[in-house]
Design an enzyme around this catalytic site. Structure first.
Site, short mmCIF file in Angstrom:
data_model
loop_
_atom_site.label_atom_id
_atom_site.label_comp_id
_atom_site.label_asym_id
_atom_site.label_seq_id
_atom_site.Cartn_x
_atom_site.Cartn_y
_atom_site.Cartn_z
N GLY A 77 44.33 46.19 35.32
CA GLY A 77 44.33 45.22 34.22
C GLY A 77 43.01 45.28 33.45
O GLY A 77 43.00 45.27 32.21
N THR A 78 41.92 45.38 34.18
CA THR A 78 40.59 45.46 33.57
C THR A 78 40.50 46.69 32.67
O THR A 78 39.93 46.66 31.58
CB THR A 78 39.51 45.56 34.68
N ASP A 99 43.71 48.11 46.29
CA ASP A 99 45.09 48.61 46.18
C ASP A 99 45.15 50.13 45.96
O ASP A 99 46.21 50.73 46.14
CB ASP A 99 45.81 47.92 45.02
N GLN A 130 40.87 41.06 53.69
CA GLN A 130 40.92 42.45 53.25
C GLN A 130 39.99 42.72 52.07
O GLN A 130 39.69 43.86 51.75
CB GLN A 130 42.36 42.82 52.85
O1 F6P Z 1 44.51 43.51 43.13
C1 F6P Z 1 44.00 43.31 44.37
C2 F6P Z 1 44.74 42.23 45.10
O2 F6P Z 1 44.03 42.01 46.28
C3 F6P Z 1 46.22 42.50 45.38
O3 F6P Z 1 46.44 43.35 46.47
C4 F6P Z 1 46.74 41.11 45.60
O4 F6P Z 1 48.12 41.07 45.34
C5 F6P Z 1 45.97 40.33 44.60
O5 F6P Z 1 44.76 41.01 44.40
C6 F6P Z 1 45.69 38.89 44.96
O6 F6P Z 1 45.09 38.30 43.85
P1 F6P Z 1 44.36 36.89 43.77
O7 F6P Z 1 42.92 37.12 44.11
O8 F6P Z 1 44.49 36.52 42.33
O9 F6P Z 1 45.05 35.97 44.70
#
Ligand code: F6P
Length: 356
Positions: A112-113, A135, A282
């Site tokens: 997205g960035t 990811d 994670q």
């Molecule tokens: O894009 C990285 C990520 O960790 C994804 O694996 C996960 O679905 C999402 O971010 C979670 O996002 P947020 O921090 O907005 O809850």
């Protein structure tokens, strides 16, 4: 050269190591380098905020998790929406970039960035992207920084879950981040010796999961470890629109496929089944040595590109080399696991189930 740095989207380990490397490179190699941090990702740029990143601020952050700049999610779709003031967020960012007198902007972020970075380039800002995400789904790079640390964390977590699964003779579903791409689940699942791996790229048949679990138990394996990506999909949901899928799941009080799958396994196989959602563990903590090295090399290379006046690009890894891609070429694209690729075929060849 006046340089701005921002970190945008979900954080990961290694962001500070990149910021440090850009700074170290620029202070040593770019004449009259002035470096500024922009807080909260594109949010700070929209508001026109920035602060100096002097050498002392860059010291001692190589191994620190998170981002010293802060981050936020700014949906791409809203970037060009014109507000009552007659300006879009994109207009505000471009105006603030110019007002600050930046010669270059480093954007550390995920897919997205990168899309927003490409828009900023089209509007005349000198942008260099850096590929961040646990990811590992950014198009055009073999690997992103933050991914390997997350693989280590998830592998260690599955190892731990395995011992309790063995003690109780249970089936354990371990839910791992990755909404669109299953890289993290695939790599850590293999590394931790999971019995089964379910990822978005290979929709699964719940019946096949149950058959696999029953077979495994019949063979005398006392427990099962199923690594499930948060974006894993039962085949029956593939044709549903995102909104329809959300509706089906929210009626069960769930957002992902794991809990429902656990109920089905328990009912159909009799194996006591539990779900463990690893969540933000994670994304946190100190980067592993691999990520510290990768982040440092990517940051240094990005600094070199700025010195050479090479903008509108994002840094990438190709084989053992650090290289770059045009932002316009990669924006809006993702790198998915190839369902017929070498790593999935290998995993299948050693008996890991995918239930596809
Ligand atoms: O894009 C990285 C990520 O960790 C994804 O694996 C996960 O679905 C999402 O971010 C979670 O996002 P947020 O921090 O907005 O809850």
């Amino acid at each position: 050269m006046k340089i701005g740095i921002l970190t945008s989207g979900g954080d990961c380990s290694g962001l500070n190591a990149v910021i440090r490397a850009i700074g170290l490179y620029a202070y040593s190699n770019i004449k009259n380098a002035e470096i500024y941090g922009i807080p909260d990702g594109y949010g700070g740029l929209i508001r026109g905020e920035y602060f100096p990143l002097k050498k002392d601020v860059l010291s001692g952050i190589l191994d620190r998790g998170g981002t010293i700049l802060g981050t936020s999610r700014q949906p791409f779709k809203q970037m060009t929406v014109v507000s009552e003031s007659g300006e879009s967020r994109l207009d505000k960012m471009c105006a603030n970039y110019k007002k600050a007198g930046f010669d270059c902007l480093f954007t550390l972020g995920g897919a997205g960035t990168h899309k927003t970075a490409a828009l900023l380039c089209m509007e005349g800002c000198n942008v260099i992207g850096l590929p961040k995400t646990i990811d590992n789904d950014i198009y055009g790079t073999d690997i992103t920084f933050g991914f390997q640390t997350a693989v280590e964390v998830v592998t260690d977590s599955i190892d731990r879950i395995k011992t309790t699964a063995a003690s109780h003779g249970r089936t354990m579903i371990v839910e791992i981040m990755g909404n669109k791409a299953g890289w993290l689940t695939l790599h850590s699942g293999i590394a931790a010796g999971a019995d089964m791996i379910l990822i978005p790229e290979l929709p699964f048949e719940p019946e096949k999961v149950c058959e696999f679990v029953s077979e495994n138990l019949k063979k005398g394996n006392g427990y099962n470890i199923i690594a499930v990506a948060e974006g894993a999909l039962p085949a029956s949901e593939v044709k549903l629109k995102k909104s329809e899928r959300t509706f089906v799941r929210s009626a069960r009080g769930e957002t992902t496929a794991s809990m429902h799958l656990a109920e089905i396994i328990q009912q159909q196989t009799g194996s006591e089944t539990r779900v463990s959602v690893l969540g933000y563990l994670q994304r946190g903590g100190t980067p592993c040595a691999y990520d510290r090295l990768l982040a440092s090399r990517l940051g240094g290379f990005a600094g070199q590109l700025a010195k050479e006046g090479k903008f509108g690009v994002t840094v990438a890894v190709s084989g053992s080399k650090i290289t770059f891609n045009a932002l316009s070429e990669i924006a809006g694209k993702y790198k998915f696991v190839d369902p017929n690729g070498q790593i999935v075929s290998f995993a299948k060849s050693i008996g890991i189930g995918f239930a596809d």
